[in-house]
Design an enzyme around this catalytic site. Structure first.
Site, PDB file in Angstrom:
ATOM      1  N   LYS A 182       1.319  -1.210  -0.082  1.00 23.37           N
ATOM      2  CA  LYS A 182      -0.056   0.252   0.333  1.00 23.37           C
ATOM      3  C   LYS A 182       0.623   1.101  -0.029  1.00 23.37           C
ATOM      4  O   LYS A 182       0.472   2.107  -1.107  1.00 23.37           O
ATOM      5  CB  LYS A 182      -1.227   0.089   1.577  1.00 23.37           C
ATOM      6  CG  LYS A 182      -1.636   1.025   1.121  1.00 23.37           C
ATOM      7  CD  LYS A 182      -3.155   0.464   2.802  1.00 23.37           C
ATOM      8  CE  LYS A 182      -3.300  -0.420   2.948  1.00 23.37           C
ATOM      9  NZ  LYS A 182      -4.063  -0.250   4.031  1.00 23.37           N
ATOM     10  N   LYS A 228       1.973  -3.950  11.452  1.00 24.04           N
ATOM     11  CA  LYS A 228       0.807  -4.306  11.839  1.00 24.04           C
ATOM     12  C   LYS A 228       0.906  -4.337  13.622  1.00 24.04           C
ATOM     13  O   LYS A 228       1.804  -5.540  13.242  1.00 24.04           O
ATOM     14  CB  LYS A 228      -0.136  -4.723  11.152  1.00 24.04           C
ATOM     15  CG  LYS A 228      -1.568  -4.567  10.712  1.00 24.04           C
ATOM     16  CD  LYS A 228      -1.765  -3.028   9.944  1.00 24.04           C
ATOM     17  CE  LYS A 228      -3.290  -2.390   9.908  1.00 24.04           C
ATOM     18  NZ  LYS A 228      -3.836  -1.509   9.160  1.00 24.04           N
TER      19      LYS A 228
HETATM   20  P1  NAD Z   1     -14.017   0.598  13.048  1.00 20.33           P
HETATM   21  O1  NAD Z   1     -13.154  -0.386  14.077  1.00 20.33           O
HETATM   22  O2  NAD Z   1     -14.057   2.249  12.717  1.00 20.33           O
HETATM   23  O3  NAD Z   1     -15.341  -0.187  12.157  1.00 20.33           O
HETATM   24  C1  NAD Z   1     -15.551  -1.152  12.022  1.00 20.33           C
HETATM   25  C2  NAD Z   1     -17.254  -1.577  11.752  1.00 20.33           C
HETATM   26  O4  NAD Z   1     -17.494  -2.451  11.218  1.00 20.33           O
HETATM   27  C3  NAD Z   1     -17.839  -1.615  13.275  1.00 20.33           C
HETATM   28  O5  NAD Z   1     -18.957  -0.311  13.651  1.00 20.33           O
HETATM   29  C4  NAD Z   1     -18.574  -2.918  13.597  1.00 20.33           C
HETATM   30  O6  NAD Z   1     -19.674  -2.530  14.008  1.00 20.33           O
HETATM   31  C5  NAD Z   1     -18.943  -2.673  11.586  1.00 20.33           C
HETATM   32  N1  NAD Z   1     -18.295  -4.824  12.055  1.00 20.33           N
HETATM   33  C6  NAD Z   1     -18.218  -6.182  12.775  1.00 20.33           C
HETATM   34  N2  NAD Z   1     -17.871  -6.995  12.007  1.00 20.33           N
HETATM   35  C7  NAD Z   1     -19.457  -6.598  10.882  1.00 20.33           C
HETATM   36  C8  NAD Z   1     -20.368  -7.421  10.309  1.00 20.33           C
HETATM   37  N3  NAD Z   1     -20.094  -8.874  10.198  1.00 20.33           N
HETATM   38  N4  NAD Z   1     -21.035  -7.228   9.802  1.00 20.33           N
HETATM   39  C9  NAD Z   1     -21.068  -5.450   9.695  1.00 20.33           C
HETATM   40  N5  NAD Z   1     -20.105  -4.644  10.527  1.00 20.33           N
HETATM   41  C10 NAD Z   1     -19.112  -4.758  10.881  1.00 20.33           C
HETATM   42  O7  NAD Z   1     -13.248   0.181  12.180  1.00 20.33           O
HETATM   43  P2  NAD Z   1     -12.490   0.687  11.199  1.00 20.33           P
HETATM   44  O8  NAD Z   1     -11.608   1.723  11.705  1.00 20.33           O
HETATM   45  O9  NAD Z   1     -13.675   1.634  10.211  1.00 20.33           O
HETATM   46  O10 NAD Z   1     -11.778  -0.449  10.008  1.00 20.33           O
HETATM   47  C11 NAD Z   1     -12.846  -1.153   8.978  1.00 20.33           C
HETATM   48  C12 NAD Z   1     -11.567  -2.141   8.272  1.00 20.33           C
HETATM   49  O11 NAD Z   1     -11.283  -0.538   7.456  1.00 20.33           O
HETATM   50  C13 NAD Z   1     -10.480  -2.746   8.440  1.00 20.33           C
HETATM   51  O12 NAD Z   1     -10.236  -3.991   7.557  1.00 20.33           O
HETATM   52  C14 NAD Z   1      -9.632  -2.161   8.828  1.00 20.33           C
HETATM   53  O13 NAD Z   1      -7.770  -2.755   8.760  1.00 20.33           O
HETATM   54  C15 NAD Z   1      -9.770  -1.328   7.073  1.00 20.33           C
HETATM   55  N6  NAD Z   1      -8.518   0.049   7.368  1.00 20.33           N
HETATM   56  C16 NAD Z   1      -8.749   1.181   8.360  1.00 20.33           C
HETATM   57  C17 NAD Z   1      -8.255   2.458   8.556  1.00 20.33           C
HETATM   58  C18 NAD Z   1      -8.627   3.372   9.317  1.00 20.33           C
HETATM   59  O14 NAD Z   1      -7.893   3.762   8.902  1.00 20.33           O
HETATM   60  N7  NAD Z   1      -9.082   3.817  10.455  1.00 20.33           N
HETATM   61  C19 NAD Z   1      -7.464   2.947   7.269  1.00 20.33           C
HETATM   62  C20 NAD Z   1      -6.884   1.531   6.182  1.00 20.33           C
HETATM   63  C21 NAD Z   1      -8.114   0.309   6.464  1.00 20.33           C
END
Ligand code: NAD
Length: 471
Positions: free
Chosen positions: A95, A107
């Site tokens: 990435k 990570k």
């Molecule tokens: P977060 O904890 O803020 O949100 C995740 C959400 O997904 C929560 O609201 C949770 O309740 C929901 N969830 C969990 N299981 C679920 C299911 N089975 N069905 C539907 N919803 C469900 O996390 P985030 O930071 O938004 O990260 C989400 C994804 O994005 C992860 O894969 C993470 O690695 C990726 N990501 C995050 C970032 C970042 O800046 N935070 C950057 C790149 C990638």
């Protein structure tokens, strides 16, 4: 979720191998690029309110040291395991290369369900984790710089930076040891929403190419496209917000407890508030409930944004997915088996390794801000405004036309930190998309993921070639 018989790291290796077929790099070099350089697994005790002790499992994986520091989020989830952290660390390497952010990939994860612990316990756990990293030299502005991920946010990053500073008194650049901090603690404006905003820029760029849209039977532009979002956390919420503001219609949102659907469109902010108040998004006014949350992924729509966790679009449900574009907000939401089926149906997959890179891009800006000890825009804002005024005056003199105060106000604008962050993010995502598209076209690669990995592999291999191998 990761099941025991499915290797997420194995999926990433398969993506890399697929891309490597288009290169002539020696197998040994490719093997070195693919493997995780350091895998640190540790356990530590957490005192319980009743005086008992719980043993907590945690990881930090540094995938590639070809550029330093290494960078990647910290995940808090009961499902965290070594394979998952290795996969996520590896994705970070590719990435960063894709969006030209000069970091290696890393990570971290702690196997806990944050919802089951008090804020006090979460703070002690986060501080102990940071201390364990510091003991082994797995954190530091020039070594390894964590950030938020699933289950963590600004609060945890503030505890981490405070712990690091306590362990390194007087270290001038200590604030740069983590990113995603609160703005008041050395964070940067726009980091919170960066991943979601970046997803929107990725979609907008993809939808702007007429020939690409024609390939999948869609018209250009984001406007009017129906979007389904899985996960209303940081990434899903902001992706929905910026896509809606860009003219798309959010027709369904899926969360843990179920999903809701409204063909006239949902406002993510209202759904978020409703869920916060009631504990569930089900029964949201005007929307239809979908009891089995995964069914939402199969709705008729143009764009599906999985933004919760990996392994959501699988061999099992891929045939029933109707979206024409899959914009991967989460890391690893589509398994390789599912991807093969979707590509056969001519679905455009905008891959995680590019699409959700907005977070690390703005984390890079935050790191730069911390090292330079000055807010972006602080030096230039007033100067730019005085330049704007001088230009307006020159136009007035040359034309004899006087601008109104309102016109002057709208024209005279020095860039604030947020303007510069968003501009840098937009530029980064647009350039990266076009680089990937160029690779796809020039090598006649059918899918964007392979092109994105190839683009990354070439940059990382060049780095190894130029630096040589120590000793
Ligand atoms: P977060 O904890 O803020 O949100 C995740 C959400 O997904 C929560 O609201 C949770 O309740 C929901 N969830 C969990 N299981 C679920 C299911 N089975 N069905 C539907 N919803 C469900 O996390 P985030 O930071 O938004 O990260 C989400 C994804 O994005 C992860 O894969 C993470 O690695 C990726 N990501 C995050 C970032 C970042 O800046 N935070 C950057 C790149 C990638």
């Amino acid at each position: 979720m990761s099941s025991s018989d499915h290797s997420f790291f194995g999926d990433v290796l398969r993506h890399v191998d697929k891309a490597a077929q288009y290169t002539k790099h020696p197998p040994g070099l490719l093997e070195q690029i693919k493997q995780c350089n350091s895998v640190y697994r540790f356990e530590f005790p957490l005192r319980q309110p009743d005086g008992g002790v719980e043993v907590i499992a945690a990881w930090r994986v540094e995938h590639s040291h070809h550029k330093l520091p290494v960078k990647g989020g910290i995940r808090y989830s009961p499902d965290v395991n070594e394979d998952e952290v290795m996969a996520l660390a590896a994705l970070m390497t590719y990435k960063c290369a894709i969006v030209n952010v000069p970091f290696g990939g890393a990570k971290g994860g702690i196997r806990v369900d944050p919802r089951k612990y008090s804020a006090d316990q979460m703070e002690r756990l986060t501080r102990r984790y940071t201390h364990e990293l510091a003991k082994k030299n797995f954190i530091g502005p020039g070594i390894d710089v964590p950030a938020p991920d699933y289950g963590t946010g600004e609060r945890e990053m503030a505890w981490m930076v405070d712990t690091y500073i306590a362990l390194n008194p007087g270290q001038l650049d200590a604030l740069a040891c983590v990113t995603g901090k609160p703005v008041t603690q050395g964070g940067i404006s726009g980091r919170r929403e960066a991943t979601g905003r970046g997803l929107y820029y990725a979609l907008r760029e993809a939808c702007s190419h007429e020939s690409e849209m024609r390939r999948i039977g869609l018209s250009t532009g984001v406007e009017g496209k129906r979007v389904v979002v899985q996960g209303l956390g940081n990434v899903g919420f902001h992706a929905a917000k910026f896509c809606r503001e860009g003219g798309a219609k959010i027709i369904a949102i899926a969360e843990r407890e179920g999903a809701i659907y409204n063909e006239n469109g949902l406002i993510e902010e209202d759904v978020f508030t409703f869920r916060k108040e009631t504990g569930s998004l089900l029964n949201f006014g005007g929307a239809t409930n979908i009891a089995n949350t995964l069914d939402a992924l199969e709705l008729e729509c143009e764009v599906l944004i999985p933004a919760a966790l990996e392994n959501q679009i699988t061999d099992e449900n891929a045939d029933r997915i109707k979206a024409r574009i899959i914009l991967e907000g989460a890391n690893g939401p589509t398994t390789p088996e599912a991807e093969a089926k979707l590509l056969a149906k001519n679905v455009l997959i905008i891959p995680d390794v590019f699409a959700n890179a907005g977070g690390v891009t703005v984390s890079y800006f935050e790191w730069l801000k911390n090292l330079s000890h000055v807010r972006f825009g602080r030096m230039g804002k007033r100067y730019e405004e005085s330049e704007d005024r001088r230009l307006l005056q020159a136009i007035e003199v040359a034309t004899g036309h006087k601008f109104s105060d309102t016109q002057k106000l709208s024209f005279v604008h020095g860039a604030e930190e947020l303007d510069l962050v968003n501009s840098g993010l937009e530029e980064t995502m647009a350039v990266a998309y076009n680089e990937i598209l160029e690779v796809r076209r020039s090598k006649q690669i059918p899918d964007l993921r392979t092109a994105a990995f190839l683009n990354a592999l070439e940059k990382i291999a060049l780095s190894y070639a130029e630096l040589g191998i120590f000793p």
